[in-house]
Scaffold this motif. Sequence first.
Motif, PDB file in Angstrom:
ATOM      1  N   PRO A   1       0.827  -1.216   0.000  1.00  0.00           N
ATOM      2  CA  PRO A   1       0.000   0.000   0.000  1.00  0.00           C
ATOM      3  C   PRO A   1       0.855   1.257   0.000  1.00  0.00           C
ATOM      4  O   PRO A   1       1.937   1.294   0.584  1.00  0.00           O
ATOM      5  N   ILE A   2       0.366   2.285  -0.691  1.00  0.00           N
ATOM      6  CA  ILE A   2       1.048   3.572  -0.690  1.00  0.00           C
ATOM      7  C   ILE A   2       0.905   4.191   0.695  1.00  0.00           C
ATOM      8  O   ILE A   2      -0.203   4.272   1.233  1.00  0.00           O
ATOM      9  N   PRO A   3       2.001   4.636   1.311  1.00  0.00           N
ATOM     10  CA  PRO A   3       1.931   5.137   2.683  1.00  0.00           C
ATOM     11  C   PRO A   3       1.222   6.475   2.757  1.00  0.00           C
ATOM     12  O   PRO A   3       1.178   7.230   1.800  1.00  0.00           O
ATOM     13  N   GLU A   4       0.713   6.737   3.940  1.00  0.00           N
ATOM     14  CA  GLU A   4       0.154   8.054   4.194  1.00  0.00           C
ATOM     15  C   GLU A   4       1.291   9.070   4.319  1.00  0.00           C
ATOM     16  O   GLU A   4       2.429   8.717   4.628  1.00  0.00           O
ATOM     17  N   LYS A   5       0.993  10.319   4.082  1.00  0.00           N
ATOM     18  CA  LYS A   5       2.021  11.349   4.161  1.00  0.00           C
ATOM     19  C   LYS A   5       2.429  11.588   5.610  1.00  0.00           C
ATOM     20  O   LYS A   5       1.613  11.554   6.522  1.00  0.00           O
ATOM     21  N   VAL A   6       3.738  11.808   5.776  1.00  0.00           N
ATOM     22  CA  VAL A   6       4.254  12.155   7.093  1.00  0.00           C
ATOM     23  C   VAL A   6       5.116  13.391   6.942  1.00  0.00           C
ATOM     24  O   VAL A   6       5.305  13.901   5.839  1.00  0.00           O
ATOM     25  N   GLU A   7       5.639  13.852   8.053  1.00  0.00           N
ATOM     26  CA  GLU A   7       6.479  15.038   7.988  1.00  0.00           C
ATOM     27  C   GLU A   7       7.698  14.778   7.118  1.00  0.00           C
ATOM     28  O   GLU A   7       8.280  13.697   7.147  1.00  0.00           O
ATOM     29  N   SER A   8       8.101  15.755   6.345  1.00  0.00           N
ATOM     30  CA  SER A   8       9.234  15.617   5.439  1.00  0.00           C
ATOM     31  C   SER A   8      10.535  15.544   6.212  1.00  0.00           C
ATOM     32  O   SER A   8      10.749  16.281   7.162  1.00  0.00           O
ATOM     33  N   ASP A   9      11.396  14.623   5.796  1.00  0.00           N
ATOM     34  CA  ASP A   9      12.726  14.510   6.385  1.00  0.00           C
ATOM     35  C   ASP A   9      13.710  15.081   5.385  1.00  0.00           C
ATOM     36  O   ASP A   9      14.082  14.428   4.427  1.00  0.00           O
ATOM     37  N   ASN A  10      14.134  16.309   5.593  1.00  0.00           N
ATOM     38  CA  ASN A  10      14.961  16.999   4.618  1.00  0.00           C
ATOM     39  C   ASN A  10      16.392  16.507   4.613  1.00  0.00           C
ATOM     40  O   ASN A  10      17.151  16.817   3.700  1.00  0.00           O
ATOM     41  N   THR A  11      16.816  15.775   5.631  1.00  0.00           N
ATOM     42  CA  THR A  11      18.224  15.400   5.732  1.00  0.00           C
ATOM     43  C   THR A  11      18.502  14.033   5.140  1.00  0.00           C
ATOM     44  O   THR A  11      19.651  13.698   4.876  1.00  0.00           O
ATOM     45  N   SER A  12      17.483  13.228   4.961  1.00  0.00           N
ATOM     46  CA  SER A  12      17.702  11.864   4.471  1.00  0.00           C
ATOM     47  C   SER A  12      18.017  11.874   2.985  1.00  0.00           C
ATOM     48  O   SER A  12      17.444  12.645   2.220  1.00  0.00           O
ATOM     49  N   GLU A  13      18.901  10.997   2.575  1.00  0.00           N
ATOM     50  CA  GLU A  13      19.188  10.844   1.158  1.00  0.00           C
ATOM     51  C   GLU A  13      18.130   9.966   0.522  1.00  0.00           C
ATOM     52  O   GLU A  13      17.560   9.088   1.169  1.00  0.00           O
ATOM     53  N   PHE A  14      17.894  10.168  -0.753  1.00  0.00           N
ATOM     54  CA  PHE A  14      16.936   9.315  -1.435  1.00  0.00           C
ATOM     55  C   PHE A  14      17.431   9.007  -2.833  1.00  0.00           C
ATOM     56  O   PHE A  14      18.307   9.698  -3.360  1.00  0.00           O
ATOM     57  N   PRO A  15      16.893   7.951  -3.462  1.00  0.00           N
ATOM     58  CA  PRO A  15      17.442   7.454  -4.733  1.00  0.00           C
ATOM     59  C   PRO A  15      17.450   8.521  -5.821  1.00  0.00           C
ATOM     60  O   PRO A  15      16.671   9.481  -5.804  1.00  0.00           O
ATOM     61  N   SER A  16      18.321   8.308  -6.797  1.00  0.00           N
ATOM     62  CA  SER A  16      18.501   9.303  -7.865  1.00  0.00           C
ATOM     63  C   SER A  16      17.243   9.489  -8.690  1.00  0.00           C
ATOM     64  O   SER A  16      16.973  10.591  -9.165  1.00  0.00           O
ATOM     65  N   ASP A  17      16.450   8.404  -8.909  1.00  0.00           N
ATOM     66  CA  ASP A  17      15.244   8.568  -9.706  1.00  0.00           C
ATOM     67  C   ASP A  17      14.237   9.470  -9.007  1.00  0.00           C
ATOM     68  O   ASP A  17      13.565  10.292  -9.626  1.00  0.00           O
ATOM     69  N   LEU A  18      14.154   9.348  -7.671  1.00  0.00           N
ATOM     70  CA  LEU A  18      13.273  10.226  -6.922  1.00  0.00           C
ATOM     71  C   LEU A  18      13.804  11.658  -6.928  1.00  0.00           C
ATOM     72  O   LEU A  18      13.032  12.620  -7.014  1.00  0.00           O
ATOM     73  N   ALA A  19      15.119  11.795  -6.835  1.00  0.00           N
ATOM     74  CA  ALA A  19      15.705  13.142  -6.861  1.00  0.00           C
ATOM     75  C   ALA A  19      15.421  13.824  -8.190  1.00  0.00           C
ATOM     76  O   ALA A  19      15.080  15.011  -8.234  1.00  0.00           O
ATOM     77  N   LYS A  20      15.551  13.083  -9.272  1.00  0.00           N
ATOM     78  CA  LYS A  20      15.286  13.644 -10.599  1.00  0.00           C
ATOM     79  C   LYS A  20      13.820  14.037 -10.740  1.00  0.00           C
ATOM     80  O   LYS A  20      13.489  15.121 -11.254  1.00  0.00           O
ATOM     81  N   HIS A  21      12.937  13.158 -10.265  1.00  0.00           N
ATOM     82  CA  HIS A  21      11.504  13.447 -10.353  1.00  0.00           C
ATOM     83  C   HIS A  21      11.155  14.652  -9.479  1.00  0.00           C
ATOM     84  O   HIS A  21      10.347  15.508  -9.872  1.00  0.00           O
ATOM     85  N   SER A  22      11.783  14.753  -8.312  1.00  0.00           N
ATOM     86  CA  SER A  22      11.527  15.870  -7.415  1.00  0.00           C
ATOM     87  C   SER A  22      11.947  17.191  -8.056  1.00  0.00           C
ATOM     88  O   SER A  22      11.215  18.185  -7.991  1.00  0.00           O
ATOM     89  N   ARG A  23      13.114  17.205  -8.716  1.00  0.00           N
ATOM     90  CA  ARG A  23      13.573  18.432  -9.380  1.00  0.00           C
ATOM     91  C   ARG A  23      12.648  18.824 -10.515  1.00  0.00           C
ATOM     92  O   ARG A  23      12.366  20.010 -10.727  1.00  0.00           O
ATOM     93  N   ALA A  24      12.158  17.818 -11.281  1.00  0.00           N
ATOM     94  CA  ALA A  24      11.255  18.119 -12.396  1.00  0.00           C
ATOM     95  C   ALA A  24       9.962  18.742 -11.889  1.00  0.00           C
ATOM     96  O   ALA A  24       9.459  19.723 -12.459  1.00  0.00           O
TER      97      ALA A  24
END
Length: 639
Positions: A357-380
Amino acid sequence: MDHPPTPHLALQHLRVRLQNIYEAILSYQPSRGIPPILDSSLDNAGDEEGQWLQQDNIQGLKKLKDAVKIDLDVLEKFLDDPQSAYLPPLSTNAPYLVAVWNELLCVDAPVDAVFKSFPLSGPSVDNRQRGAQRPPAVKVDVVADNGKRWIRVNTVKNSRMLAEFREIDSYLTDSDDSSYDNMEGAQPTLAQVEFDNSILRMGRSLVAAAKANLLEGTTESPRITLRLTRLDPSPVLEKDGDPRLAQTVLLLQDMGINVELGERQEHEIPEVVASSSRPSSPSTLPPLGPSVDINLDLSVLIALISDLTHAPLPTSAQEANQRFIPPQSYRDWRLKKNGMYGKSKSKSKSKEQPPTPIPEKVESDNTSEFPSDLAKHSRALTNQLLQEMGKGLLQEIRDKMAMLPPGTSAKFWTTPEARDRCLRIITKIGGASEKRRAHALFWTVSTLSAEVLLPEEAEDLYWLDSRYPSRFVALFPIHLCPISSTPSPSLIPDAPSNPKLPRFFRDLRRTCIDILVQETIPHPRALPDDLVADDGVPSASGEIQRAIVTKANPRLTAHTVQSLLWGAELGWTTLTANKTSIKAILREMKLARVSGRLDGLMDVNGGSIVEDSSTESRRTAIWIVDPRSLAEGMSNQPR
C-alpha cells in the motif's frame, strides 16, 4: 585650375553598394510567413531550437553581414586616406559579397542558409576532438527551397582564367611526340591528360557534395546552380577570349550543373522592404488566438488534473524547493516497490506478492538521502511548480479565451484514446485529489469512484479545493471526438462539412495521415509483459505499458498523432504540453515537404509550409503550454 578626378571610381561605387547591402541586411526579413504556433511556455525565449517558431532567421545571414561590414570598413579606411589617390586600387572581396546578396534576394524559393558548408563524406555526427582537422567540405553560398537548391557564386574574370590556361600550356612539352614515352630516363610531366581547370574542380566538388548530402528522407540530390558573374565565353575582343572558356561551361552543364553567366541586372533584384514596414511583420500582425473549438491532447488532460495546477502556490522559490522532498515512508515504499518489480522478472505472475500500500504522508525529512530517480523526479516537479508560479495554466487558458469574439464560448474536445490513457495513468499514480478531478472530468465513463454525478455536480467536484474559484474556466463538458481511425468533419455535429483550411493545417493533416498509415510499434523502452496489468487495466500491482509509438518516428506516440490529426482535419487549435512531440511532427512535415509528398497541397504561388501572413489566416493550429505532471503523491503538503 582643373580639379583632379575622383580617384578609384569603381571602389567608390562598391563602397556605396556595400553600405546599402549592410543596411538592408539589418532590416531584412524573408518573405515567408509565420507558422500558426502559439507558444506560451516560459522557456520559449531561451529555446535553442526555436527556429521552428522564429521563421525569420536565416542560418549564416550574420556571417554575410559581418563579411560585408569588414570589407566596408577596409574600403572606407582606404578611400578616406588622401594618399589613396596615388596608390593602386585596393583588392576587395566586395564583388563576391554583392553577388551572394543578389542571389539571396532573387532566388525563387525560401532561403534556408547562407555560407553553409557540406562535408564531402556526407552528414555525420561530429565527434572530432579539439584541435582535430575538419573533414573536407564544400561551401555553398545560398541554400534554398528546403535544401533542394544550392547556389554557388564565382567571380573569376576572363583574365584570370587566361592566365590559368597559359600556366597549363607552359607544362606542354614535346611529350606528345611518340618517341617521348619511349625515351629512357624521361622525366614526369605536369602536362594535363584531360582538360581541367579551377572552375571544373569547383563544379566536381559541388556535385560530389550534393551526392553525399542527399535530401533528408529521399534519394534525391540538391540541384546546383553556379553563377559566374564575370566570365564571358564570347568577349568582344578576341584577345580576351579562349575556346576553353566555352568548353568549361559545356563541361559544367554535362555534370548536371545549371550555369548562369553575368551579374544580376538591376531590374531582377527586388527592393528590400524594412521589416517595420512589411505587412507581414510580426509586430503588425494581430496576435495568434485559439479557435472556438479546442482540441486537448493527453499531456494537457494530465495538466488540468494535476495538483500543481490547483494546489495553493508556495510563497517563495525556497518553499517551492522544499515541497517535493518525499517523506521517508514514501521513499521506503518506493524502494520496496522497485525491488519487488526487479525480482518479478524471474518469477511467474502466479507467485506475485500482494501489493504494497502507498503510505500516508508524514512530515518531510529533509536530511535523508533518497534514490537518484526520486531526486530527478523531485527536481522536475519543482521546476514545473516554479513555472506555475510564473503564470498558472488555468490563468493562461482564461486569458486566451478572452480573445474569442464577444458572446462566444469555447468548447473543449479530446479523443477517446487520450481520455482512456489519462484515466489509466490517474488510476495508477494519481493522488486522491487528482483522482477526484479525473472522475469529475470524465464522470460518464470513470471507474475511479462509484459516485454517480449529475453534470453540475461533476463540475463542482472538479473545482473542489482548487485555489481558483469554481468555473474559473468553462471547461465543462469536455466533448469526445467519435471513435474513428479517420477523422472527418461529418462526424462532428454542427461542424462545417468542407472547412476551408489554411495551408499549415492541410500539411499537418497529410503528414499525420502518412504517419498513421505506417506500422505502429511498441515503445523502445516497453515494459516486460509480466509487469503490465492484464488487458491494460491498471491495478495496484500492475504497471501501465508505455504508449505505442509510430514506426515513422519513435518520438511520436500514436495517440499524439491521432490528436493532432483531429485538430488539423477540423481546423481546431490543438492544446498540448508536449513540445518534444511538436518538434518531432514538424520535422516529419519538413521531410514530407522535401520528399515531395506535400507537393499536391502547394498553393497557387508555391508557398512554403508555414502559414501565410494575411489576417484572415491567423488561426492557431498548435498551442503549447508548459507541462504539469501528477504531483500529489510526491508533495509533502497536507491537502
